[in-house]
Each structure stands twice: as C-alpha cells, then as structure tokens.
Design a protein around this motif. Structure first.
Motif, mmCIF file in Angstrom:
data_model
loop_
_atom_site.group_PDB
_atom_site.id
_atom_site.type_symbol
_atom_site.label_atom_id
_atom_site.label_comp_id
_atom_site.label_asym_id
_atom_site.label_seq_id
_atom_site.Cartn_x
_atom_site.Cartn_y
_atom_site.Cartn_z
ATOM 1 N N GLY A 1 0.804 -1.214 0.000
ATOM 2 C CA GLY A 1 0.000 0.000 0.000
ATOM 3 C C GLY A 1 0.836 1.263 0.000
ATOM 4 O O GLY A 1 1.964 1.307 -0.511
ATOM 5 N N ASN A 2 0.302 2.294 0.604
ATOM 6 C CA ASN A 2 0.943 3.602 0.678
ATOM 7 C C ASN A 2 2.121 3.567 1.653
ATOM 8 O O ASN A 2 2.034 2.967 2.726
ATOM 9 N N VAL A 3 3.217 4.242 1.279
ATOM 10 C CA VAL A 3 4.411 4.236 2.126
ATOM 11 C C VAL A 3 4.124 4.883 3.479
ATOM 12 O O VAL A 3 4.607 4.414 4.523
ATOM 13 N N SER B 1 8.616 7.344 11.298
ATOM 14 C CA SER B 1 8.362 8.354 10.278
ATOM 15 C C SER B 1 8.706 7.801 8.903
ATOM 16 O O SER B 1 9.463 6.827 8.772
ATOM 17 N N THR B 2 8.163 8.425 7.861
ATOM 18 C CA THR B 2 8.492 7.981 6.507
ATOM 19 C C THR B 2 9.980 8.177 6.216
ATOM 20 O O THR B 2 10.580 7.387 5.495
ATOM 21 N N HIS C 1 12.457 7.927 8.416
ATOM 22 C CA HIS C 1 13.195 6.844 9.078
ATOM 23 C C HIS C 1 12.993 5.531 8.329
ATOM 24 O O HIS C 1 13.937 4.746 8.156
ATOM 25 N N LEU C 2 11.779 5.286 7.853
ATOM 26 C CA LEU C 2 11.520 4.088 7.057
ATOM 27 C C LEU C 2 12.374 4.081 5.799
ATOM 28 O O LEU C 2 12.925 3.037 5.424
ATOM 29 N N HIS C 3 12.499 5.231 5.159
ATOM 30 C CA HIS C 3 13.318 5.317 3.949
ATOM 31 C C HIS C 3 14.773 4.961 4.265
ATOM 32 O O HIS C 3 15.408 4.201 3.502
ATOM 33 N N ARG C 4 15.302 5.462 5.370
ATOM 34 C CA ARG C 4 16.691 5.158 5.745
ATOM 35 C C ARG C 4 16.861 3.665 6.013
ATOM 36 O O ARG C 4 17.848 3.056 5.584
ATOM 37 N N PRO D 1 11.389 2.398 -0.167
ATOM 38 C CA PRO D 1 10.261 1.472 -0.337
ATOM 39 C C PRO D 1 9.596 1.548 -1.704
ATOM 40 O O PRO D 1 9.224 0.517 -2.269
ATOM 41 N N LYS D 2 9.435 2.745 -2.261
ATOM 42 C CA LYS D 2 8.762 2.864 -3.557
ATOM 43 C C LYS D 2 9.567 2.198 -4.663
ATOM 44 O O LYS D 2 9.012 1.472 -5.498
ATOM 45 N N VAL D 3 10.866 2.446 -4.681
ATOM 46 C CA VAL D 3 11.712 1.826 -5.705
ATOM 47 C C VAL D 3 11.765 0.317 -5.496
ATOM 48 O O VAL D 3 11.720 -0.465 -6.462
ATOM 49 N N LEU D 4 11.840 -0.117 -4.241
ATOM 50 C CA LEU D 4 11.852 -1.551 -3.960
ATOM 51 C C LEU D 4 10.619 -2.232 -4.534
ATOM 52 O O LEU D 4 10.727 -3.255 -5.228
ATOM 53 N N HIS D 5 9.446 -1.689 -4.263
ATOM 54 C CA HIS D 5 8.225 -2.314 -4.759
ATOM 55 C C HIS D 5 8.154 -2.265 -6.288
ATOM 56 O O HIS D 5 7.626 -3.185 -6.923
ATOM 57 N N ARG D 6 8.714 -1.226 -6.877
ATOM 58 C CA ARG D 6 8.778 -1.167 -8.343
ATOM 59 C C ARG D 6 9.648 -2.292 -8.891
ATOM 60 O O ARG D 6 9.285 -2.972 -9.860
#
Length: 222
Positions: A139-141, A151-152, A154-157, A167-172
């Motif tokens: 779903g949405n990041v 936080s988004t 921290h999740l990105h790191r 996360p977005k690139v990973l799911h792509r």
C-alpha cells in the motif's frame, strides 16, 4: 547454460556455464549474490541493481548463492545502499578470503561451500524483522511507516540500509521481477500486466524498458 536450485535459508544457489564470450544482462530483482568464478578464482558480491547490468561474460563457469531482498547486507556487514549497482570483491567485506578460495577450488560443489559461508554469517547477524514487513506491504508508504511506528524518513533510511532502495523503488523492482518471471513462464504480456498491477500492457512495456534496457520480448528470449 544456467541452472538454479533451492537452498534452505537462501533464495537459491545457481551455476552458469558459458562456452564462448557473450554479453550478459542482469536485471534488477532486489537480490544480492556472492559469485565464484572458477576459472580465475575470483569471489565477489553483486549488489542490488537499479537498472540492467550489462557485461562481457568470458568462457567458464560461475557459481553463485543468492540472498532474498534485504537479506544479503546482514551477511556482508554493510548497508545495501553501499553495494547498489556495484560488483565488489568479497575480501573487501569479509577480509582475507584465502581459506574460502581454497575450499572453493577443491570443492565438487562450490555452491555448497558458498552457501555454508553465507549461512554462517547470517546466523551471526540475522536480517531485521523489518525486511519481511517492507517487502510484503503493497500500500501507501505513509501507511506502512505508521504501521511500523516510525516516520516515513526513518523508514526510507532503514529501507536503503536493507535493500539499497527506498520502499517505492523496492516495490517497483519487485513488481518488475514478478512480471518477468510470469512472462518467462509463457503468460501473455497483457495478462502479466494485469496480474502484477500495471495499469495496462503499455505501462508494463515502459517499466521493462526503463529497468532492463530492452523490450520484454527480447529480455525473455532464450
């Protein structure tokens, strides 16, 4: 000739034999590999790719172990983002590797030697439980970050450290990998697009060209 087989604790182990010089194209799948070149004795790590890695493949045999997305960096001891789009000698990550190289040269099954070394490292430093949560979420990041209590940013790191991608690139990348596997299994391209969540076949075609550098039909051609 390429063949892979399952191996407990890893995505797979594999072997590729080439009889003449050829051009190889490795496309993004979110995974990392340890590779042993039998002809030269080199042992190196292939990091997570963001686009196709095209290289000249010399005659000989390569043996490899493949870690699933987010798993390899725990064994390597460095964040995945430092290995992104890189090919790095294993000794740069693990230190002197003469003993491993000797064991590989003497082995009847070098894949088993590589797998044993990889799994020993993973027992010492297992991957974070976040790996499974991030790979399985579709779903949405922002929703994912909230579900994990962070936080988004921290999740990105954390995602960069585990996968080499946000996360977005990973799911792509993971969606692209699923699509390629279906296409190789003979699923019609329009059905591939529908089953993997692309808007339509044209969307799938654009993504394949961007990530693989060639059309889907050419990519899956034997």
């Amino acid at each position: 000739m390429y063949a892979e087989r399952p191996f407990p604790g890893l995505a797979c182990v594999w072997r590729r034999t080439t009889s003449s010089t050829a051009v190889g194209r490795v496309v993004p799948d979110g995974c990392t590999d340890i590779i042993y070149a039998a002809g030269t004795g080199e042992v190196f790590v292939a990091g997570p790719d963001t686009v196709a890695h095209v290289t000249s493949v010399r005659p000989g045999t390569l043996f490899g172990v493949r870690f699933g997305p987010g798993v390899g960096p725990s064994a390597f001891g460095v964040p995945a983002v430092e290995l992104r789009d890189q090919r790095v000698a294993l000794s740069e990550l693990w230190g002197p590797s003469a003993r491993l190289e000797d064991d590989l040269a003497a082995a009847s099954d070098p894949c088993a030697v590589l797998a044993a070394a990889a799994l020993a490292r993973l027992r010492e430093t297992p991957p974070s439980p976040l790996v499974g949560a991030i790979t399985s979420f579709s779903g949405n990041v922002g929703d994912l970050a909230r579900s994990l209590g962070m936080s988004t940013r921290h999740l990105h790191r954390r995602s960069l450290a585990a996968f080499g991608y946000g996360p977005k690139v990973l799911h792509r990348v993971l969606r692209f990998d699923r699509a390629v596997k279906l296409a190789r299994d003979g699923v019609p391209f329009a059905d591939v697009a529908h089953r993997t969540g692309y808007a339509d076949q044209a969307h799938l075609s654009r993504e394949v060209r961007e990530l693989a550098g060639v059309p889907l039909g050419q990519l899956i051609r034997p």
